[in-house]
Write a protein that holds these residues in place. Structure first.
Motif, PDB file in Angstrom:
ATOM      1  N   LYS A 129       7.338  16.900  89.330  1.00 55.72           N
ATOM      2  CA  LYS A 129       7.399  15.459  89.596  1.00 55.72           C
ATOM      3  C   LYS A 129       6.410  14.688  88.724  1.00 55.72           C
ATOM      4  CE  LYS A 129       9.085  12.043  92.195  1.00 55.72           C
ATOM      5  NZ  LYS A 129      10.476  11.573  92.069  1.00 55.72           N
ATOM      6  N   ARG A 163      19.392  16.044  88.172  1.00 54.74           N
ATOM      7  CA  ARG A 163      18.619  14.900  87.683  1.00 54.74           C
ATOM      8  C   ARG A 163      17.605  15.337  86.629  1.00 54.74           C
ATOM      9  NH1 ARG A 163      15.969  11.575  92.328  1.00 54.74           N
ATOM     10  NH2 ARG A 163      15.878  13.605  93.329  1.00 54.74           N
ATOM     11  N   ASN A 164      17.251  16.618  86.631  1.00 57.15           N
ATOM     12  CA  ASN A 164      16.287  17.093  85.637  1.00 57.15           C
ATOM     13  C   ASN A 164      16.827  16.976  84.220  1.00 57.15           C
ATOM     14  OD1 ASN A 164      14.876  17.703  87.914  1.00 57.15           O
ATOM     15  ND2 ASN A 164      14.843  19.924  87.621  1.00 57.15           N
ATOM     16  N   TYR A 198      10.620  21.818  85.625  1.00 58.80           N
ATOM     17  CA  TYR A 198      10.397  20.411  85.946  1.00 58.80           C
ATOM     18  C   TYR A 198       9.372  20.279  87.062  1.00 58.80           C
ATOM     19  CZ  TYR A 198      11.120  15.518  87.049  1.00 58.80           C
ATOM     20  OH  TYR A 198      10.909  14.179  87.260  1.00 58.80           O
ATOM     21  N   ASP A 204      12.444   3.116  85.208  1.00 56.25           N
ATOM     22  CA  ASP A 204      13.549   3.761  84.495  1.00 56.25           C
ATOM     23  C   ASP A 204      14.865   2.991  84.544  1.00 56.25           C
ATOM     24  OD1 ASP A 204      14.745   4.452  86.981  1.00 56.25           O
ATOM     25  OD2 ASP A 204      13.835   6.437  86.989  1.00 56.25           O
ATOM     26  N   GLN A 227       7.636  12.367  86.056  1.00 59.99           N
ATOM     27  CA  GLN A 227       8.089  11.004  86.316  1.00 59.99           C
ATOM     28  C   GLN A 227       7.170   9.992  85.638  1.00 59.99           C
ATOM     29  OE1 GLN A 227       9.787   9.875  90.237  1.00 59.99           O
ATOM     30  NE2 GLN A 227       8.150   8.352  90.310  1.00 59.99           N
ATOM     31  N   GLU A 228       5.926  10.410  85.385  1.00 57.64           N
ATOM     32  CA  GLU A 228       4.936   9.512  84.773  1.00 57.64           C
ATOM     33  C   GLU A 228       5.045   9.468  83.252  1.00 57.64           C
ATOM     34  OE1 GLU A 228       2.603   7.517  86.512  1.00 57.64           O
ATOM     35  OE2 GLU A 228       4.065   8.064  88.050  1.00 57.64           O
ATOM     36  N   SER A 260      10.815   5.680  90.852  1.00 50.97           N
ATOM     37  CA  SER A 260      10.639   5.375  89.424  1.00 50.97           C
ATOM     38  C   SER A 260      11.573   4.261  88.977  1.00 50.97           C
ATOM     39  CB  SER A 260      10.910   6.622  88.581  1.00 50.97           C
ATOM     40  OG  SER A 260      12.253   7.060  88.737  1.00 50.97           O
ATOM     41  N   VAL A 265      17.697  13.012  83.500  1.00 50.47           N
ATOM     42  CA  VAL A 265      16.607  12.125  83.096  1.00 50.47           C
ATOM     43  C   VAL A 265      16.112  12.473  81.703  1.00 50.47           C
ATOM     44  CG1 VAL A 265      14.726  13.493  84.139  1.00 50.47           C
ATOM     45  CG2 VAL A 265      14.444  11.023  83.819  1.00 50.47           C
ATOM     46  N   ASP A 302      15.653   6.192  91.788  1.00 54.42           N
ATOM     47  CA  ASP A 302      15.664   6.124  90.329  1.00 54.42           C
ATOM     48  C   ASP A 302      16.996   5.535  89.852  1.00 54.42           C
ATOM     49  OD1 ASP A 302      17.556   8.264  90.413  1.00 54.42           O
ATOM     50  OD2 ASP A 302      15.925   9.725  90.417  1.00 54.42           O
TER      51      ASP A 302
END
Length: 462
Positions: free
Chosen positions: A318, A108-109, A316, A26, A321-322, A22, A112, A82
């Motif tokens: 994946k 990271r959850n 969470y 990002d 990520q979008e 990403s 982000v 990322d």
């Protein structure tokens, strides 16, 4: 080697690395990512989880990295998939174990989610500023042409005469509602997920209220599962962008029509027009058309995220990520459209004579003639029918209502007298609409004053 690679014997392939990365999207959030890490490390030190020396090394290292990114000298590597891993891996290379301790108590959850909320909160504020500028421009253009009379339309047919200023003001109120939606989206983003970790919180003695204050959030999110999986604030922002783009599309559709030879109400500045590669005479309102076209892409961004979120289990996934690319695109597109629309409106020439010439067509005094009879005691439905007969007579003769004689009027109803001529004068017709919100000059002055007050109030809210 990925920062999560301890459990793996093989690394992902080159294609899947690129497919799953990403970073191209990002890395725009580098400032927010660094801010979150600074707040987190300072809080860890305050809570005794890491040493003050580690926190100081982290702060110095992150400051250097931020400077390199802003100078476009930072070594972004797609293998660090990322922005979080990109920054942390370089930080760790430079300051050693202190860098490895930065991620204590977070995932990271939640990282982000924190970055995204900070970024979108900032972007919402910037969109609100651009919204105010376009509203100022529309208000100023309306104030410059207080007496221009144009046809008002329903079904794109001539209906009743209105002031051009009144017509423009309708868009300032649409945009004022858009401002409220953007403000609501900013408020929705203004909540801190940091400290929720992966999904369940953490055993470290984190002070989530401290990071909330340090990052300028209004409140911490009370549920760790919700904190890492909620993207409603992005839906709110893209929805606000979508509605505002629809409003801009309506404005631009009218500018396109008004600048055509058939209307001639406005002339677009050369700087907001283009020509034809084959037809030398052409002057196209391409930028208005582009704004009209870009609205479809922003609405598409909204639909895309809604489908991404549909049926996602907690917490969470994946798929999330979008979530950022469409939101960033919607915000960037709307800001550009605001700027372009403001430029077009500010520089366009208003052709009041052409507006009045068209306003004289289409029997637009008909409603006032019917009101004339109704005010003399004739039930409005009968008055409506009588004036319909007069319009039919005009069509048969190929003339306007103002061309009929008093005898013609009295043949339809004896209630008509010589003063009917006053009901056929378009400026008089317009000026008579004095009710609150109407198109009369005095009513529009009141409206403009309210719009100015709303502008000042909204600007103060920023």
């Amino acid at each position: 080697m990925a920062l999560w690679s301890g459990r793996f014997q093989e690394q992902v392939g080159e294609f899947t690395q690129r497919f799953g990365a990403s970073l191209p999207v990002d890395k725009k959030m580098y400032a927010e990512d660094i801010a979150g890490s600074l707040a987190h490390s300072a809080m860890l030190a305050q809570q005794g989880v890491i040493s003050a020396q580690d926190a100081e090394a982290i702060a110095e290292g992150l400051a250097a990295i931020r400077g390199e990114i802003e100078a476009e000298e930072f070594p972004f590597d797609i293998n660090n998939e990322d922005i979080h891993m990109s920054i942390e891996s370089v930080l760790t290379q430079r300051i050693g174990d202190a860098g490895k301790r930065l991620h204590t108590g977070r995932s990271r959850n939640d990282q982000v989610a924190t970055d995204t909320r900070l970024y979108m909160k900032k972007r919402a504020g910037q969109l609100m500023e651009a919204n105010l500028e376009l509203r100022r421009t529309l208000l100023e253009k309306a104030q410059q042409h207080p007496d221009a009379v144009m046809p008002g339309y329903t079904h794109l047919q001539h209906a009743q005469p209105v002031l051009f200023s009144h017509h423009l003001m309708a868009y300032t109120w649409m945009l004022a509602r858009d401002f409220e939606r953007l403000a609501a989206a900013r408020k929705a983003a203004d909540a801190n997920p940091l400290g929720a970790a992966a999904l369940a919180g953490t055993t470290y003695p984190l002070d989530r209220f401290a990071t909330t204050q340090a990052l300028g959030f209004a409140r911490p999110i009370p549920n760790s599962l919700d904190a890492v999986s909620d993207r409603d604030f992005l839906l709110d922002l893209i929805y606000a962008c979508s509605v505002s783009c629809l409003h801009l599309s309506r404005l631009c559709e009218e500018l396109i029509l008004w600048s055509s030879s058939e209307f001639g109400f406005v002339t677009m500045a050369d700087s907001y027009s283009t020509g034809s590669s084959i037809m030398p005479q052409k002057k196209n309102s391409d930028f208005a058309e582009l704004i009209r076209g870009k609205s479809g892409r922003v609405v598409g961004d909204l639909m895309a995220l809604m489908m991404t979120l549909k049926s996602l289990p907690l917490a969470y996934n994946k798929d999330l990520q979008e979530d950022k690319e469409g939101a960033m695109d919607a915000a960037d597109t709307l800001e550009d459209c605001y700027r372009c629309a403001a430029g077009m409106v500010a520089t366009m020439t208003v052709n009041g004579g052409a507006m009045m010439a068209q306003a004289k067509k289409g029997y637009m005094a008909a409603t006032d003639v019917a009101d004339y009879l109704a005010k003399k005691g004739l039930p409005f439905r009968q008055a409506h029918e009588a004036v319909g007969h007069l319009v039919l007579l005009c069509e048969q003769r190929g003339c306007g209502l103002e061309d009929l004689t008093l005898e013609d009027f009295q043949n339809e109803s004896p209630l008509f007298e010589a003063d009917i001529a006053g009901c056929l004068d378009l400026p008089v017709i317009v000026a008579a609409r004095t009710t609150y919100g109407g198109t009369g000059h005095e009513a529009v002055k009141v409206q403009m004053a309210e719009a100015q007050q709303q502008l000042e109030s909204d600007a103060a809210a920023l």
